[in-house]
Enzyme design. Sequence first.
Site, PDB file in Angstrom:
ATOM      1  N   THR A   1       0.776  -1.133  -0.206  1.00 39.82           N
ATOM      2  CA  THR A   1      -0.144   0.161   0.221  1.00 39.82           C
ATOM      3  C   THR A   1       0.747   1.346  -0.407  1.00 39.82           C
ATOM      4  O   THR A   1       1.101   2.271   1.085  1.00 39.82           O
ATOM      5  CB  THR A   1      -0.862  -0.421   1.244  1.00 39.82           C
TER       6      THR A   1
ATOM      7  N   THR B   1       2.748   4.724  -1.205  1.00 34.90           N
ATOM      8  CA  THR B   1       2.562   6.245  -1.042  1.00 34.90           C
ATOM      9  C   THR B   1       1.968   6.342  -2.432  1.00 34.90           C
ATOM     10  O   THR B   1       2.505   6.245  -3.836  1.00 34.90           O
ATOM     11  CB  THR B   1       3.063   7.072  -0.550  1.00 34.90           C
TER      12      THR B   1
ATOM     13  N   CYS C   1       7.875   1.924   6.414  1.00 32.77           N
ATOM     14  CA  CYS C   1       6.317   2.177   6.756  1.00 32.77           C
ATOM     15  C   CYS C   1       6.796   3.214   7.436  1.00 32.77           C
ATOM     16  O   CYS C   1       5.340   4.338   7.323  1.00 32.77           O
ATOM     17  CB  CYS C   1       6.076   0.572   7.784  1.00 32.77           C
ATOM     18  N   PHE C   2       6.848   4.083   8.099  1.00 33.49           N
ATOM     19  CA  PHE C   2       6.996   5.298   8.702  1.00 33.49           C
ATOM     20  C   PHE C   2       6.653   6.090   8.815  1.00 33.49           C
ATOM     21  O   PHE C   2       5.449   7.054   7.971  1.00 33.49           O
ATOM     22  CB  PHE C   2       8.436   5.099   9.695  1.00 33.49           C
TER      23      PHE C   2
END
Length: 465
Positions: free
Chosen positions: A93, A95, A278-279
Amino acid sequence: MKIKNICCIGAGYVGGPTMAVIAKQCPQIIITVVDINPERINAWNDKNLENLPVFEPSLAEIVNKTRGENLFFSTDIERAIDEAEMIFISVNTPTKTYGKGKGMAADLKYIELCARQIAKVAKQDKIIVEKSTLPVRTAEALKSILDNTGNGVNFQILSNPEFLAEGTAVQDLLNPDRVLIGGDVGSNDGNEAIDALVDIYANWVPKERILTTKVWSSELSKLTANAFLAQRVSSINSISELCEKTGADVNEVAKAIGMDSRIGPKFLNASVGFGGSCFQKDILNLVYIAKSYGLNEVADYWEQVILINEHQKNRFSNKIVSTLYNTVSGKKITFLGWAFKKDTNDTRESAAIKVANNLLNEQALISVYDPKVTEERIYADLDYLNSRSEEENRALLKVDNNPYEVCENAHAIAVLTEWDEFKTYNWQQIYDDMQKPAFIFDGRGILDMEYLKTIGFECYTIGKG
Ligand SMILES: NC(=O)c1ccc[n+]([C@@H]2O[C@H](COP(=O)([O-])OP(=O)(O)OC[C@H]3O[C@@H](n4cnc5c(N)ncnc54)[C@H](O)[C@@H]3O)[C@@H](O)[C@H]2O)c1
Ligand SMILES: O=c1ccn([C@@H]2O[C@H](COP(=O)(O)OP(=O)(O)O[C@H]3O[C@H](CO)[C@@H](O)[C@H](O)[C@H]3O)[C@@H](O)[C@H]2O)c(=O)[nH]1
Protein backbone atom coordinates in the site's frame (compact mmCIF):
# COMPACT_ATOMS: atom_id res chain seq x y z
CA MET A 1 -15.94 -22.01 13.05
CA LYS A 2 -12.56 -23.75 12.79
CA ILE A 3 -10.56 -22.51 9.83
CA LYS A 4 -8.83 -25.25 7.84
CA ASN A 5 -7.69 -23.44 4.74
CA ILE A 6 -6.12 -19.98 4.47
CA CYS A 7 -5.04 -17.98 1.43
CA CYS A 8 -2.71 -14.99 1.76
CA ILE A 9 -2.54 -12.58 -1.17
CA GLY A 10 0.90 -10.92 -1.25
CA ALA A 11 4.14 -12.85 -0.64
CA GLY A 12 6.23 -9.94 0.60
CA TYR A 13 7.95 -8.97 3.85
CA VAL A 14 4.68 -9.37 5.75
CA GLY A 15 2.84 -12.14 3.88
CA GLY A 16 5.83 -14.51 3.75
CA PRO A 17 7.01 -14.42 7.39
CA THR A 18 3.50 -14.08 8.87
CA MET A 19 2.14 -17.10 7.03
CA ALA A 20 5.30 -19.13 7.72
CA VAL A 21 4.81 -18.57 11.44
CA ILE A 22 1.08 -19.35 11.35
CA ALA A 23 1.93 -22.53 9.41
CA LYS A 24 4.49 -23.52 12.03
CA GLN A 25 2.15 -22.84 14.95
CA CYS A 26 -0.96 -24.34 13.31
CA PRO A 27 0.00 -27.55 11.49
CA GLN A 28 -3.73 -28.36 11.13
CA ILE A 29 -4.26 -25.40 8.75
CA ILE A 30 -3.31 -25.46 5.07
CA ILE A 31 -1.90 -22.11 3.98
CA THR A 32 -1.28 -20.94 0.42
CA VAL A 33 0.57 -17.68 -0.14
CA VAL A 34 -0.03 -16.24 -3.62
CA ASP A 35 1.47 -13.37 -5.56
CA ILE A 36 1.22 -11.84 -9.02
CA ASN A 37 5.01 -11.75 -9.16
CA PRO A 38 6.19 -15.18 -10.35
CA GLU A 39 9.85 -14.42 -9.55
CA ARG A 40 8.94 -13.84 -5.92
CA ILE A 41 6.99 -17.09 -5.75
CA ASN A 42 9.85 -18.98 -7.40
CA ALA A 43 12.25 -17.53 -4.85
CA TRP A 44 9.99 -18.64 -1.98
CA ASN A 45 9.97 -22.11 -3.54
CA ASP A 46 13.74 -22.19 -4.16
CA LYS A 47 15.42 -25.31 -2.76
CA ASN A 48 18.39 -23.16 -1.74
CA LEU A 49 17.11 -21.35 1.32
CA GLU A 50 19.71 -18.61 0.80
CA ASN A 51 17.58 -17.48 -2.15
CA LEU A 52 14.37 -16.77 -0.21
CA PRO A 53 13.23 -13.25 -1.17
CA VAL A 54 13.11 -12.06 2.44
CA PHE A 55 16.03 -12.36 4.82
CA GLU A 56 15.00 -12.56 8.48
CA PRO A 57 16.79 -14.39 11.29
CA SER A 58 15.27 -17.93 11.76
CA LEU A 59 12.86 -17.54 8.83
CA ALA A 60 14.64 -20.00 6.53
CA GLU A 61 14.45 -22.76 9.19
CA ILE A 62 10.69 -22.26 9.59
CA VAL A 63 10.09 -22.21 5.83
CA ASN A 64 12.20 -25.34 5.48
CA LYS A 65 10.06 -27.14 8.06
CA THR A 66 6.62 -26.08 6.83
CA ARG A 67 6.99 -25.65 3.06
CA GLY A 68 5.38 -28.53 1.19
CA GLU A 69 3.75 -29.71 4.46
CA ASN A 70 1.07 -27.11 5.20
CA LEU A 71 2.66 -24.00 3.64
CA PHE A 72 2.57 -23.47 -0.12
CA PHE A 73 3.66 -20.62 -2.40
CA SER A 74 1.84 -20.28 -5.70
CA THR A 75 0.88 -17.96 -8.55
CA ASP A 76 -2.50 -19.66 -8.94
CA ILE A 77 -4.38 -16.91 -7.15
CA GLU A 78 -7.89 -17.93 -8.23
CA ARG A 79 -7.56 -21.47 -7.02
CA ALA A 80 -6.16 -20.39 -3.65
CA ILE A 81 -9.01 -17.88 -3.20
CA ASP A 82 -11.60 -20.47 -4.16
CA GLU A 83 -10.32 -23.07 -1.69
CA ALA A 84 -9.82 -20.78 1.31
CA GLU A 85 -12.28 -20.01 4.08
CA MET A 86 -10.18 -17.07 5.22
CA ILE A 87 -8.20 -14.72 2.96
CA PHE A 88 -5.48 -12.42 4.25
CA ILE A 89 -4.76 -9.40 2.06
CA SER A 90 -1.12 -8.54 2.50
CA VAL A 91 -0.31 -6.55 -0.61
CA ASN A 92 1.69 -3.33 -0.73
CA THR A 93 0.00 0.00 0.00
CA PRO A 94 2.68 2.51 -1.06
CA THR A 95 2.36 6.28 -1.09
CA LYS A 96 0.53 7.46 -4.22
CA THR A 97 2.84 8.77 -6.92
CA TYR A 98 0.11 10.32 -9.10
CA GLY A 99 -3.20 12.16 -9.03
CA LYS A 100 -5.13 13.30 -5.96
CA GLY A 101 -3.17 12.78 -2.77
CA LYS A 102 0.11 12.30 -4.71
CA GLY A 103 3.02 12.00 -2.28
CA MET A 104 0.72 11.64 0.74
CA ALA A 105 -2.21 9.23 0.46
CA ALA A 106 -1.87 5.45 0.38
CA ASP A 107 -2.29 3.96 -3.06
CA LEU A 108 -5.11 1.45 -2.71
CA LYS A 109 -5.14 0.14 -6.27
CA TYR A 110 -3.54 -3.20 -5.31
CA ILE A 111 -6.06 -3.66 -2.49
CA GLU A 112 -8.96 -2.93 -4.81
CA LEU A 113 -7.65 -5.41 -7.39
CA CYS A 114 -7.57 -8.08 -4.69
CA ALA A 115 -11.14 -7.31 -3.64
CA ARG A 116 -12.37 -7.53 -7.23
CA GLN A 117 -10.57 -10.81 -7.80
CA ILE A 118 -11.96 -12.30 -4.58
CA ALA A 119 -15.47 -11.15 -5.53
CA LYS A 120 -15.14 -12.72 -8.96
CA VAL A 121 -13.90 -16.09 -7.77
CA ALA A 122 -15.64 -16.67 -4.42
CA LYS A 123 -18.57 -19.06 -4.45
CA GLN A 124 -18.81 -19.66 -0.69
CA ASP A 125 -18.85 -17.28 2.28
CA LYS A 126 -15.42 -16.00 3.20
CA ILE A 127 -13.68 -14.02 5.90
CA ILE A 128 -11.44 -11.31 4.46
CA VAL A 129 -8.61 -10.12 6.70
CA GLU A 130 -6.91 -6.79 6.09
CA LYS A 131 -3.28 -7.50 6.97
CA SER A 132 -1.91 -4.61 4.91
CA THR A 133 -1.74 -1.22 6.61
CA LEU A 134 -4.74 0.75 5.39
CA PRO A 135 -6.34 4.16 5.86
CA VAL A 136 -9.13 4.21 8.41
CA ARG A 137 -12.47 3.20 6.86
CA THR A 138 -10.93 1.12 4.03
CA ALA A 139 -12.95 -1.88 5.21
CA GLU A 140 -16.06 0.02 4.14
CA ALA A 141 -14.76 0.38 0.58
CA LEU A 142 -13.72 -3.27 0.49
CA LYS A 143 -17.14 -4.39 1.65
CA SER A 144 -18.84 -2.27 -0.99
CA ILE A 145 -16.72 -3.74 -3.80
CA LEU A 146 -17.17 -7.28 -2.54
CA ASP A 147 -20.91 -6.99 -2.05
CA ASN A 148 -21.58 -5.20 -5.33
CA THR A 149 -19.42 -7.28 -7.63
CA GLY A 150 -19.57 -10.67 -5.92
CA ASN A 151 -21.65 -13.78 -6.53
CA GLY A 152 -24.01 -13.04 -3.66
CA VAL A 153 -21.87 -14.76 -1.05
CA ASN A 154 -21.41 -13.30 2.42
CA PHE A 155 -18.09 -11.57 3.20
CA GLN A 156 -17.00 -10.62 6.68
CA ILE A 157 -14.17 -8.08 6.82
CA LEU A 158 -11.70 -8.02 9.64
CA SER A 159 -8.82 -5.65 10.25
CA ASN A 160 -5.76 -7.42 11.65
CA PRO A 161 -2.83 -5.03 11.25
CA GLU A 162 0.66 -6.42 11.53
CA PHE A 163 3.10 -4.93 14.04
CA LEU A 164 6.23 -6.97 13.24
CA ALA A 165 9.44 -5.05 12.76
CA GLU A 166 11.87 -6.23 10.11
CA GLY A 167 15.02 -7.86 11.39
CA THR A 168 13.04 -9.32 14.31
CA ALA A 169 9.98 -10.48 12.33
CA VAL A 170 9.98 -14.10 13.50
CA GLN A 171 10.49 -13.18 17.15
CA ASP A 172 7.79 -10.51 16.93
CA LEU A 173 5.35 -12.94 15.31
CA LEU A 174 6.02 -15.73 17.80
CA ASN A 175 5.81 -13.44 20.78
CA PRO A 176 3.74 -10.36 19.88
CA ASP A 177 3.04 -7.60 22.42
CA ARG A 178 -0.54 -7.84 21.19
CA VAL A 179 -2.58 -9.09 18.27
CA LEU A 180 -5.21 -6.60 17.17
CA ILE A 181 -8.42 -7.76 15.51
CA GLY A 182 -11.08 -5.28 14.43
CA GLY A 183 -14.44 -6.47 13.18
CA ASP A 184 -18.17 -5.88 13.06
CA VAL A 185 -18.65 -6.36 16.79
CA GLY A 186 -22.34 -5.47 16.54
CA SER A 187 -23.42 -8.53 14.53
CA ASN A 188 -23.43 -12.30 15.06
CA ASP A 189 -21.64 -12.94 11.77
CA GLY A 190 -19.05 -10.31 12.68
CA ASN A 191 -18.40 -11.86 16.08
CA GLU A 192 -18.17 -15.32 14.54
CA ALA A 193 -15.53 -14.08 12.11
CA ILE A 194 -13.59 -12.39 14.92
CA ASP A 195 -13.69 -15.59 16.96
CA ALA A 196 -12.41 -17.63 14.02
CA LEU A 197 -9.33 -15.41 13.76
CA VAL A 198 -8.86 -15.25 17.53
CA ASP A 199 -8.85 -19.08 17.56
CA ILE A 200 -5.98 -19.17 15.07
CA TYR A 201 -3.77 -16.84 17.11
CA ALA A 202 -4.79 -18.52 20.35
CA ASN A 203 -2.75 -21.54 19.19
CA TRP A 204 0.30 -19.68 20.52
CA VAL A 205 -0.61 -16.17 21.70
CA PRO A 206 -2.01 -15.82 25.25
CA LYS A 207 -5.67 -14.78 25.09
CA GLU A 208 -5.11 -11.59 27.13
CA ARG A 209 -2.81 -10.34 24.39
CA ILE A 210 -5.46 -10.74 21.68
CA LEU A 211 -7.35 -7.48 21.54
CA THR A 212 -10.65 -7.17 19.67
CA THR A 213 -12.06 -3.78 18.67
CA LYS A 214 -14.29 -2.05 16.14
CA VAL A 215 -12.82 -2.09 12.62
CA TRP A 216 -12.17 1.66 12.55
CA SER A 217 -10.24 1.62 15.81
CA SER A 218 -8.09 -1.23 14.57
CA GLU A 219 -7.28 0.46 11.24
CA LEU A 220 -6.45 3.75 12.95
CA SER A 221 -4.40 2.10 15.72
CA LYS A 222 -1.91 0.79 13.18
CA LEU A 223 -1.22 4.24 11.71
CA THR A 224 -1.11 5.72 15.21
CA ALA A 225 1.38 3.14 16.52
CA ASN A 226 3.79 3.86 13.68
CA ALA A 227 3.36 7.61 14.10
CA PHE A 228 4.18 7.37 17.83
CA LEU A 229 7.23 5.15 17.21
CA ALA A 230 8.60 7.39 14.48
CA GLN A 231 7.88 10.42 16.63
CA ARG A 232 10.20 9.06 19.31
CA VAL A 233 13.00 8.66 16.78
CA SER A 234 12.49 12.18 15.42
CA SER A 235 12.27 13.54 18.97
CA ILE A 236 15.62 12.06 19.99
CA ASN A 237 17.15 12.99 16.62
CA SER A 238 16.09 16.60 17.11
CA ILE A 239 17.76 16.55 20.52
CA SER A 240 20.90 15.00 18.95
CA GLU A 241 21.50 18.23 17.04
CA LEU A 242 21.15 20.25 20.22
CA CYS A 243 23.60 17.88 21.95
CA GLU A 244 26.19 18.53 19.27
CA LYS A 245 25.89 22.29 19.82
CA THR A 246 25.92 22.17 23.60
CA GLY A 247 28.43 19.43 24.38
CA ALA A 248 25.79 17.08 25.79
CA ASP A 249 25.84 13.40 24.79
CA VAL A 250 22.61 12.10 23.25
CA ASN A 251 23.16 8.58 24.60
CA GLU A 252 23.42 9.94 28.13
CA VAL A 253 20.31 12.05 27.61
CA ALA A 254 18.41 9.05 26.16
CA LYS A 255 19.43 6.89 29.10
CA ALA A 256 18.49 9.56 31.61
CA ILE A 257 15.03 10.19 30.17
CA GLY A 258 14.40 6.51 29.36
CA MET A 259 14.76 5.57 33.03
CA ASP A 260 11.58 7.51 33.69
CA SER A 261 9.07 4.67 33.55
CA ARG A 262 6.55 6.99 31.90
CA ILE A 263 8.95 7.52 28.97
CA GLY A 264 10.64 4.09 28.82
CA PRO A 265 14.01 3.18 27.31
CA LYS A 266 13.06 1.79 23.88
CA PHE A 267 13.22 3.57 20.53
CA LEU A 268 15.49 6.34 21.74
CA ASN A 269 18.54 5.59 19.59
CA ALA A 270 19.61 8.72 17.75
CA SER A 271 20.41 7.86 14.15
CA VAL A 272 20.97 9.15 10.64
CA GLY A 273 17.17 9.03 10.32
CA PHE A 274 14.51 6.38 10.25
CA GLY A 275 13.88 4.39 7.10
CA GLY A 276 11.82 1.38 6.17
CA SER A 277 8.73 0.98 4.07
CA CYS A 278 6.28 1.94 6.81
CA PHE A 279 7.03 4.96 9.00
CA GLN A 280 7.12 7.64 6.33
CA LYS A 281 4.32 6.16 4.26
CA ASP A 282 2.01 5.67 7.23
CA ILE A 283 2.61 9.12 8.72
CA LEU A 284 2.05 10.78 5.34
CA ASN A 285 -1.17 8.82 5.12
CA LEU A 286 -2.20 9.96 8.61
CA VAL A 287 -1.41 13.56 7.67
CA TYR A 288 -3.47 13.20 4.50
CA ILE A 289 -6.43 11.74 6.38
CA ALA A 290 -6.29 14.52 8.99
CA LYS A 291 -6.18 17.16 6.23
CA SER A 292 -9.06 15.54 4.40
CA TYR A 293 -11.18 16.08 7.54
CA GLY A 294 -9.96 19.70 7.75
CA LEU A 295 -7.82 18.97 10.83
CA ASN A 296 -4.89 21.12 9.77
CA GLU A 297 -3.29 21.45 13.22
CA VAL A 298 -3.32 17.67 13.65
CA ALA A 299 -1.81 17.24 10.19
CA ASP A 300 0.94 19.81 10.83
CA TYR A 301 1.84 18.19 14.15
CA TRP A 302 2.54 14.79 12.60
CA GLU A 303 4.11 16.16 9.44
CA GLN A 304 6.88 17.60 11.61
CA VAL A 305 8.04 14.04 12.39
CA ILE A 306 8.83 13.59 8.70
CA LEU A 307 10.42 17.01 8.34
CA ILE A 308 12.85 16.36 11.22
CA ASN A 309 13.72 13.02 9.64
CA GLU A 310 14.56 14.66 6.30
CA HIS A 311 16.60 17.25 8.17
CA GLN A 312 18.56 14.55 10.02
CA LYS A 313 19.57 12.79 6.79
CA ASN A 314 20.61 16.09 5.16
CA ARG A 315 22.45 17.14 8.30
CA PHE A 316 24.55 13.97 8.16
CA SER A 317 25.62 14.43 4.53
CA ASN A 318 26.27 18.14 5.13
CA LYS A 319 28.48 17.24 8.08
CA ILE A 320 30.55 14.92 5.88
CA VAL A 321 31.03 17.64 3.26
CA SER A 322 31.90 20.39 5.74
CA THR A 323 34.32 18.16 7.66
CA LEU A 324 36.11 17.12 4.47
CA TYR A 325 37.19 20.73 3.94
CA ASN A 326 33.92 21.68 2.18
CA THR A 327 34.47 19.46 -0.83
CA VAL A 328 33.98 15.76 -1.47
CA SER A 329 34.38 16.07 -5.23
CA GLY A 330 36.41 13.12 -6.51
CA LYS A 331 36.93 11.78 -2.95
CA LYS A 332 36.19 8.17 -2.11
CA ILE A 333 33.64 7.83 0.66
CA THR A 334 32.85 4.35 1.92
CA PHE A 335 29.39 3.42 3.13
CA LEU A 336 29.19 0.60 5.63
CA GLY A 337 25.59 -0.52 5.36
CA TRP A 338 22.78 0.23 2.93
CA ALA A 339 19.78 -1.58 4.54
CA PHE A 340 17.40 0.62 6.57
CA LYS A 341 18.31 -1.32 9.72
CA LYS A 342 20.37 -4.37 10.64
CA ASP A 343 19.32 -7.98 10.07
CA THR A 344 17.22 -7.27 6.98
CA ASN A 345 17.95 -7.08 3.26
CA ASP A 346 15.21 -4.44 2.88
CA THR A 347 16.37 -1.01 1.71
CA ARG A 348 13.07 0.79 1.24
CA GLU A 349 13.39 4.45 2.33
CA SER A 350 16.79 3.68 3.83
CA ALA A 351 18.61 6.81 5.01
CA ALA A 352 21.63 5.56 3.04
CA ILE A 353 19.85 6.30 -0.25
CA LYS A 354 19.25 9.96 0.57
CA VAL A 355 22.73 10.47 2.05
CA ALA A 356 24.31 8.85 -1.03
CA ASN A 357 22.25 11.00 -3.36
CA ASN A 358 23.29 14.17 -1.54
CA LEU A 359 26.97 13.21 -1.69
CA LEU A 360 26.78 12.18 -5.35
CA ASN A 361 25.34 15.64 -6.06
CA GLU A 362 28.62 16.91 -4.57
CA GLN A 363 30.53 14.63 -6.99
CA ALA A 364 31.75 12.22 -4.32
CA LEU A 365 32.83 8.72 -5.33
CA ILE A 366 30.94 6.28 -3.12
CA SER A 367 31.76 2.66 -2.40
CA VAL A 368 29.21 0.56 -0.55
CA TYR A 369 29.42 -2.63 1.46
CA ASP A 370 26.35 -4.24 3.00
CA PRO A 371 26.34 -7.86 4.19
CA LYS A 372 22.85 -8.63 2.86
CA VAL A 373 21.91 -6.11 0.18
CA THR A 374 22.64 -6.94 -3.46
CA GLU A 375 24.41 -4.65 -5.93
CA GLU A 376 21.34 -4.79 -8.15
CA ARG A 377 19.14 -3.49 -5.32
CA ILE A 378 21.50 -0.62 -4.50
CA TYR A 379 21.56 0.61 -8.10
CA ALA A 380 17.79 0.19 -8.37
CA ASP A 381 17.36 2.39 -5.27
CA LEU A 382 19.52 5.11 -6.77
CA ASP A 383 18.07 4.91 -10.26
CA TYR A 384 14.57 5.23 -8.79
CA LEU A 385 15.42 8.76 -7.64
CA ASN A 386 15.99 9.86 -11.25
CA SER A 387 18.71 12.26 -10.07
CA ARG A 388 21.16 11.23 -12.78
CA SER A 389 21.51 8.66 -15.55
CA GLU A 390 21.97 4.95 -14.79
CA GLU A 391 25.46 5.17 -16.34
CA GLU A 392 26.42 8.04 -14.05
CA ASN A 393 25.19 6.19 -10.97
CA ARG A 394 27.32 3.19 -11.92
CA ALA A 395 30.35 5.36 -12.62
CA LEU A 396 30.12 7.28 -9.33
CA LEU A 397 29.01 4.52 -6.96
CA LYS A 398 30.62 1.10 -6.65
CA VAL A 399 29.50 -1.90 -4.65
CA ASP A 400 32.07 -4.16 -3.02
CA ASN A 401 31.47 -7.41 -1.15
CA ASN A 402 34.63 -7.20 0.94
CA PRO A 403 34.52 -4.87 3.95
CA TYR A 404 38.27 -4.29 3.99
CA GLU A 405 38.65 -3.67 0.26
CA VAL A 406 35.75 -1.26 0.27
CA CYS A 407 37.58 0.96 2.79
CA GLU A 408 40.93 1.00 0.95
CA ASN A 409 42.03 4.50 -0.04
CA ALA A 410 38.84 6.06 1.29
CA HIS A 411 38.93 9.61 2.63
CA ALA A 412 36.04 8.84 4.91
CA ILE A 413 33.86 5.99 6.16
CA ALA A 414 30.19 6.54 6.94
CA VAL A 415 28.27 3.97 8.98
CA LEU A 416 24.69 3.93 7.67
CA THR A 417 23.38 0.66 9.15
CA GLU A 418 24.04 -0.80 12.60
CA TRP A 419 25.19 -4.28 11.45
CA ASP A 420 26.91 -6.03 14.38
CA GLU A 421 29.86 -7.16 12.27
CA PHE A 422 31.05 -3.56 11.83
CA LYS A 423 31.96 -3.47 15.53
CA THR A 424 34.36 -6.38 15.25
CA TYR A 425 36.44 -5.28 12.26
CA ASN A 426 40.20 -4.83 12.49
CA TRP A 427 40.00 -1.04 12.57
CA GLN A 428 43.79 -0.63 12.71
CA GLN A 429 44.07 -2.42 9.36
CA ILE A 430 41.28 -0.30 7.90
CA TYR A 431 42.96 2.88 9.15
CA ASP A 432 46.32 1.90 7.67
CA ASP A 433 44.80 1.50 4.21
CA MET A 434 42.87 4.81 4.17
CA GLN A 435 43.79 8.32 3.02
CA LYS A 436 44.87 10.60 5.86
CA PRO A 437 43.40 12.24 7.76
CA ALA A 438 41.08 9.23 7.99
CA PHE A 439 37.56 10.36 8.84
CA ILE A 440 34.79 8.23 10.24
CA PHE A 441 31.15 9.31 10.54
CA ASP A 442 29.05 6.99 12.67
CA GLY A 443 25.41 7.53 11.77
CA ARG A 444 24.33 4.78 14.16
CA GLY A 445 26.44 5.34 17.24
CA ILE A 446 27.74 1.75 17.25
CA LEU A 447 31.52 2.15 17.08
CA ASP A 448 33.90 2.65 20.00
CA MET A 449 35.04 6.14 19.14
CA GLU A 450 37.49 6.43 22.03
CA TYR A 451 39.35 3.41 20.68
CA LEU A 452 39.17 4.63 17.07
CA LYS A 453 40.63 7.98 18.13
CA THR A 454 43.62 6.21 19.69
CA ILE A 455 44.28 4.60 16.30
CA GLY A 456 44.25 8.04 14.69
CA PHE A 457 40.77 8.35 13.17
CA GLU A 458 39.01 11.72 13.06
CA CYS A 459 35.60 10.80 14.49
CA TYR A 460 32.05 12.13 14.35
CA THR A 461 29.09 10.46 16.03
CA ILE A 462 25.55 11.77 15.82
CA GLY A 463 24.57 13.59 18.99
CA LYS A 464 27.98 13.87 20.65
CA GLY A 465 29.24 17.35 21.28
N1 LIG B 1 7.28 -4.53 5.82
C1 LIG B 1 6.88 -4.49 7.07
O1 LIG B 1 7.66 -4.62 7.98
C2 LIG B 1 5.43 -4.29 7.40
C3 LIG B 1 5.01 -4.48 8.71
C4 LIG B 1 3.67 -4.30 9.02
C5 LIG B 1 2.76 -3.96 8.03
N2 LIG B 1 3.19 -3.78 6.75
C6 LIG B 1 2.19 -3.51 5.72
O2 LIG B 1 1.90 -4.74 5.04
C7 LIG B 1 1.63 -4.50 3.65
C8 LIG B 1 2.57 -5.30 2.79
O3 LIG B 1 3.89 -4.85 3.05
P1 LIG B 1 5.16 -5.66 2.53
O4 LIG B 1 6.35 -5.01 3.12
O5 LIG B 1 4.93 -7.12 2.72
O6 LIG B 1 5.07 -5.34 0.95
P2 LIG B 1 5.85 -6.09 -0.23
O7 LIG B 1 5.95 -5.11 -1.33
O8 LIG B 1 7.08 -6.74 0.30
O9 LIG B 1 4.86 -7.28 -0.65
C9 LIG B 1 3.62 -7.08 -1.25
C10 LIG B 1 3.42 -8.17 -2.31
O10 LIG B 1 2.08 -8.09 -2.81
C11 LIG B 1 2.10 -8.46 -4.17
N3 LIG B 1 0.87 -8.01 -4.84
C12 LIG B 1 0.48 -6.72 -5.10
N4 LIG B 1 -0.72 -6.71 -5.67
C13 LIG B 1 -1.13 -8.00 -5.78
C14 LIG B 1 -2.31 -8.63 -6.28
N5 LIG B 1 -3.32 -7.93 -6.77
N6 LIG B 1 -2.38 -9.99 -6.24
C15 LIG B 1 -1.36 -10.70 -5.72
N7 LIG B 1 -0.22 -10.17 -5.23
C16 LIG B 1 -0.11 -8.83 -5.24
C17 LIG B 1 3.35 -7.83 -4.71
O11 LIG B 1 3.77 -8.46 -5.91
C18 LIG B 1 4.33 -8.05 -3.52
O12 LIG B 1 5.09 -9.23 -3.67
C19 LIG B 1 1.73 -2.98 3.47
O13 LIG B 1 0.45 -2.45 3.61
C20 LIG B 1 2.60 -2.55 4.63
O14 LIG B 1 2.35 -1.23 5.02
C21 LIG B 1 4.49 -3.96 6.42
O1 LIG C 1 15.60 4.04 18.39
C1 LIG C 1 15.47 3.88 17.16
C2 LIG C 1 14.62 2.89 16.62
C3 LIG C 1 14.52 2.79 15.23
N1 LIG C 1 15.23 3.61 14.42
C4 LIG C 1 15.10 3.49 12.96
O2 LIG C 1 13.73 3.49 12.62
C5 LIG C 1 13.51 2.72 11.45
C6 LIG C 1 12.39 1.72 11.68
O3 LIG C 1 12.82 0.73 12.58
P1 LIG C 1 11.84 -0.40 13.16
O4 LIG C 1 10.60 0.23 13.64
O5 LIG C 1 12.60 -1.20 14.12
O6 LIG C 1 11.58 -1.31 11.86
P2 LIG C 1 10.32 -1.46 10.88
O7 LIG C 1 10.45 -2.79 10.24
O8 LIG C 1 10.20 -0.26 10.02
O9 LIG C 1 9.05 -1.56 11.86
C7 LIG C 1 8.12 -0.50 12.04
O10 LIG C 1 7.19 -0.47 10.99
C8 LIG C 1 6.46 -1.71 10.82
C9 LIG C 1 5.61 -1.57 9.59
O11 LIG C 1 4.42 -0.92 9.82
C10 LIG C 1 5.66 -1.97 12.09
O12 LIG C 1 4.93 -3.18 11.94
C11 LIG C 1 6.60 -2.04 13.29
O13 LIG C 1 5.85 -2.23 14.49
C12 LIG C 1 7.40 -0.76 13.36
O14 LIG C 1 8.37 -0.85 14.42
C13 LIG C 1 14.86 2.07 11.12
O15 LIG C 1 15.51 2.80 10.11
C14 LIG C 1 15.62 2.17 12.42
O16 LIG C 1 17.01 2.21 12.23
C15 LIG C 1 16.06 4.59 14.96
O17 LIG C 1 16.71 5.33 14.23
N2 LIG C 1 16.16 4.68 16.32
